[in-house]
Write an enzyme that holds these catalytic residues in place. Sequence first.
Site, PDB file in Angstrom:
ATOM      1  CB  THR A 272      -1.016  -0.044   1.173  1.00  0.00           C
ATOM      2  OG1 THR A 272      -1.927   1.048   1.025  1.00  0.00           O
ATOM      3  CG2 THR A 272      -0.352   0.048   2.536  1.00  0.00           C
TER       4      THR A 272
ATOM      5  CE  LYS B  94      -1.756   0.448  -3.725  1.00  0.00           C
ATOM      6  NZ  LYS B  94      -3.143   0.703  -4.138  1.00  0.00           N
TER       7      LYS B  94
ATOM      8  CG  ASP C  67      -5.295  -1.432  -6.572  1.00  0.00           C
ATOM      9  OD1 ASP C  67      -5.943  -1.995  -5.679  1.00  0.00           O
ATOM     10  OD2 ASP C  67      -4.349  -0.642  -6.333  1.00  0.00           O
TER      11      ASP C  67
ATOM     12  CB  ALA D 166      -2.697  11.716 -13.491  1.00  0.00           C
TER      13      ALA D 166
ATOM     14  N   GLY E 141      -1.419   6.567  -8.844  1.00  0.00           N
ATOM     15  CA  GLY E 141      -1.352   5.110  -8.939  1.00  0.00           C
ATOM     16  C   GLY E 141      -2.708   4.476  -9.206  1.00  0.00           C
ATOM     17  CB  ALA E 142      -6.048   4.981  -7.702  1.00  0.00           C
TER      18      ALA E 142
ATOM     19  CB  THR F  19      -0.199  17.969 -11.242  1.00  0.00           C
ATOM     20  OG1 THR F  19      -0.481  18.381  -9.903  1.00  0.00           O
ATOM     21  CG2 THR F  19       1.215  18.357 -11.622  1.00  0.00           C
TER      22      THR F  19
ATOM     23  NE  ARG G 298       1.289  12.249 -10.159  1.00  0.00           N
ATOM     24  CZ  ARG G 298       0.797  11.760  -9.019  1.00  0.00           C
ATOM     25  NH1 ARG G 298       0.055  12.512  -8.226  1.00  0.00           N
ATOM     26  NH2 ARG G 298       1.036  10.515  -8.668  1.00  0.00           N
TER      27      ARG G 298
ATOM     28  CE1 TYR H  64     -10.335   2.388   0.258  1.00  0.00           C
ATOM     29  CE2 TYR H  64     -11.117   2.289   2.522  1.00  0.00           C
ATOM     30  CZ  TYR H  64     -10.093   2.174   1.596  1.00  0.00           C
ATOM     31  OH  TYR H  64      -8.821   1.861   2.026  1.00  0.00           O
TER      32      TYR H  64
ATOM     33  N   GLY I 208     -16.278   3.035  -3.742  1.00  0.00           N
ATOM     34  CA  GLY I 208     -14.886   2.585  -3.730  1.00  0.00           C
ATOM     35  C   GLY I 208     -14.625   1.342  -2.890  1.00  0.00           C
TER      36      GLY I 208
HETATM   37  P1  NAP Z   1      -1.595   9.142  -5.591  1.00  0.00           P
HETATM   38  O1  NAP Z   1      -0.777   8.312  -6.507  1.00  0.00           O
HETATM   39  O2  NAP Z   1      -0.939   9.913  -4.506  1.00  0.00           O
HETATM   40  O3  NAP Z   1      -2.467  10.150  -6.518  1.00  0.00           O
HETATM   41  C1  NAP Z   1      -3.344  11.073  -5.913  1.00  0.00           C
HETATM   42  C2  NAP Z   1      -4.237  11.688  -6.983  1.00  0.00           C
HETATM   43  O4  NAP Z   1      -5.206  12.522  -6.328  1.00  0.00           O
HETATM   44  C3  NAP Z   1      -3.495  12.582  -7.964  1.00  0.00           C
HETATM   45  O5  NAP Z   1      -4.151  12.557  -9.205  1.00  0.00           O
HETATM   46  C4  NAP Z   1      -3.635  13.958  -7.289  1.00  0.00           C
HETATM   47  O6  NAP Z   1      -3.490  15.040  -8.176  1.00  0.00           O
HETATM   48  C5  NAP Z   1      -5.054  13.876  -6.831  1.00  0.00           C
HETATM   49  N1  NAP Z   1      -5.358  14.814  -5.744  1.00  0.00           N
HETATM   50  C6  NAP Z   1      -5.085  14.661  -4.431  1.00  0.00           C
HETATM   51  N2  NAP Z   1      -5.541  15.721  -3.731  1.00  0.00           N
HETATM   52  C7  NAP Z   1      -6.117  16.562  -4.649  1.00  0.00           C
HETATM   53  C8  NAP Z   1      -6.770  17.820  -4.554  1.00  0.00           C
HETATM   54  N3  NAP Z   1      -6.934  18.434  -3.382  1.00  0.00           N
HETATM   55  N4  NAP Z   1      -7.268  18.365  -5.677  1.00  0.00           N
HETATM   56  C9  NAP Z   1      -7.122  17.757  -6.875  1.00  0.00           C
HETATM   57  N5  NAP Z   1      -6.503  16.559  -7.032  1.00  0.00           N
HETATM   58  C10 NAP Z   1      -5.998  15.982  -5.923  1.00  0.00           C
HETATM   59  O7  NAP Z   1      -2.698   8.245  -4.846  1.00  0.00           O
HETATM   60  P2  NAP Z   1      -3.464   6.966  -5.430  1.00  0.00           P
HETATM   61  O8  NAP Z   1      -2.758   5.736  -5.035  1.00  0.00           O
HETATM   62  O9  NAP Z   1      -3.771   7.221  -6.860  1.00  0.00           O
HETATM   63  O10 NAP Z   1      -4.809   7.007  -4.569  1.00  0.00           O
HETATM   64  C11 NAP Z   1      -5.805   7.988  -4.823  1.00  0.00           C
HETATM   65  C12 NAP Z   1      -7.006   7.683  -3.934  1.00  0.00           C
HETATM   66  O11 NAP Z   1      -7.555   6.416  -4.296  1.00  0.00           O
HETATM   67  C13 NAP Z   1      -6.676   7.565  -2.443  1.00  0.00           C
HETATM   68  O12 NAP Z   1      -7.699   8.209  -1.721  1.00  0.00           O
HETATM   69  C14 NAP Z   1      -6.673   6.070  -2.179  1.00  0.00           C
HETATM   70  O13 NAP Z   1      -7.049   5.758  -0.839  1.00  0.00           O
HETATM   71  C15 NAP Z   1      -7.747   5.607  -3.162  1.00  0.00           C
HETATM   72  N6  NAP Z   1      -7.594   4.212  -3.580  1.00  0.00           N
HETATM   73  C16 NAP Z   1      -8.662   3.382  -3.422  1.00  0.00           C
HETATM   74  C17 NAP Z   1      -8.560   2.063  -3.812  1.00  0.00           C
HETATM   75  C18 NAP Z   1      -9.734   1.142  -3.602  1.00  0.00           C
HETATM   76  O14 NAP Z   1      -9.537  -0.073  -3.574  1.00  0.00           O
HETATM   77  N7  NAP Z   1     -10.939   1.674  -3.508  1.00  0.00           N
HETATM   78  C19 NAP Z   1      -7.380   1.573  -4.390  1.00  0.00           C
HETATM   79  C20 NAP Z   1      -6.318   2.461  -4.559  1.00  0.00           C
HETATM   80  C21 NAP Z   1      -6.438   3.786  -4.137  1.00  0.00           C
HETATM   81  P3  NAP Z   1      -2.037  15.708  -8.387  1.00  0.00           P
HETATM   82  O15 NAP Z   1      -1.318  14.803  -9.352  1.00  0.00           O
HETATM   83  O16 NAP Z   1      -2.345  17.035  -8.940  1.00  0.00           O
HETATM   84  O17 NAP Z   1      -1.379  15.763  -7.042  1.00  0.00           O
END
Ligand code: NAP
Length: 293
Positions: free
Chosen positions: A77, A81, A117, A144, A146-147, A169, A172, A233, A254
């Site tokens: 996690t 990842k 995922d 953009a 990891g998810a 951004t 990305r 979620y 989610g």
């Molecule tokens: P990550 O790689 O850190 O990416 C975060 C993403 O959210 C980026 O696109 C970021 O944009 C955007 N973001 C964050 N805060 C923002 C804001 N205030 N305004 C606009 N954009 C914002 O994280 P990740 O792994 O992709 O995870 C993203 C979310 O998905 C998390 O909440 C995680 O818990 C959830 N998730 C859920 C599952 C599931 O099984 N349901 C699986 C994986 C992840 P920037 O590039 O501009 O920073």
Amino acid sequence: MTSPSFHQPRGPQQQSPGKACVIGHPVDHARSPIIHGFWLEQLGLAGSYHREDVAPHELAHFIRTLAQRGYRGCNVTIPHKEAAAACVDHITPLAESAGAVNTIWVEDGETWGDNTDVAGFLAHLDASAPQWRDGCRNAVIVGAGGAARAVIAGLMACQVETIGVFNRTPERAHALQQRWPSITVLDASTVMDALPHADLLINATSIGMNGPNDRPLDILTLKRSAIVCDIVYVPLETALLRDAAGLGLVCVDGLGMLLHQAVPGFERWFGRKPVVSEELRQRVISDLNLARR
Ligand code: NAP
């Protein structure tokens, strides 16, 4: 529309009770122990599942020594990842495509990395909105990270015709276009032009976690047949999903993705394919509610 082919599990090779873990930094928030613990108990298996706080500088060594530590494998996690993809001996095509690994197992002494995922997102979408496979030509993804990579890899594998990506951004999103040249990078203006044509809208950011008005977009112009997914979620009903429900749209939360992504790992480590049931879902919801008090 075709389904992606996933690397088939060979099942656990050891006879002793299996042991697996989730690695993260921090790792206290991880819900995987509840999910795997529920299935171990339900199936009457003697295995165990642990949390391991692994700092970034320890990651490669920890993964290399999984078997020595008694583990058949692990979940990965935040924030590991993407780094984990470079630490395993072998990587599945889907994990390669997504550029990230969330599930690792040991086979013949070597480590394999997969990105479940991708399968988790698709399995939950199939379960919640099976009609999506017939009618989904245009998808819009917000995010953009990891998810978002996992979501794009899944939609690509299912041959969705157009995929637009909007991210705070833009660099990305452009980096994702290097990986998948057919996607379209959207900005704050063109995403609003794309919405009326979208069959599927997915929030793959953490927007929605910060209060009842935390939403990625105004979705009033979506078609009435559109499906709206949120991968956040906590809370289970985000502002985006509340808006979508108010418009009478099909909503996909989610939590189901989180539950479904756990299935392939459990099967590899413990040798039985578990079921994502309503009882499991309620168990995790209870835990989320307790954590919020
Ligand atoms: P990550 O790689 O850190 O990416 C975060 C993403 O959210 C980026 O696109 C970021 O944009 C955007 N973001 C964050 N805060 C923002 C804001 N205030 N305004 C606009 N954009 C914002 O994280 P990740 O792994 O992709 O995870 C993203 C979310 O998905 C998390 O909440 C995680 O818990 C959830 N998730 C859920 C599952 C599931 O099984 N349901 C699986 C994986 C992840 P920037 O590039 O501009 O920073």
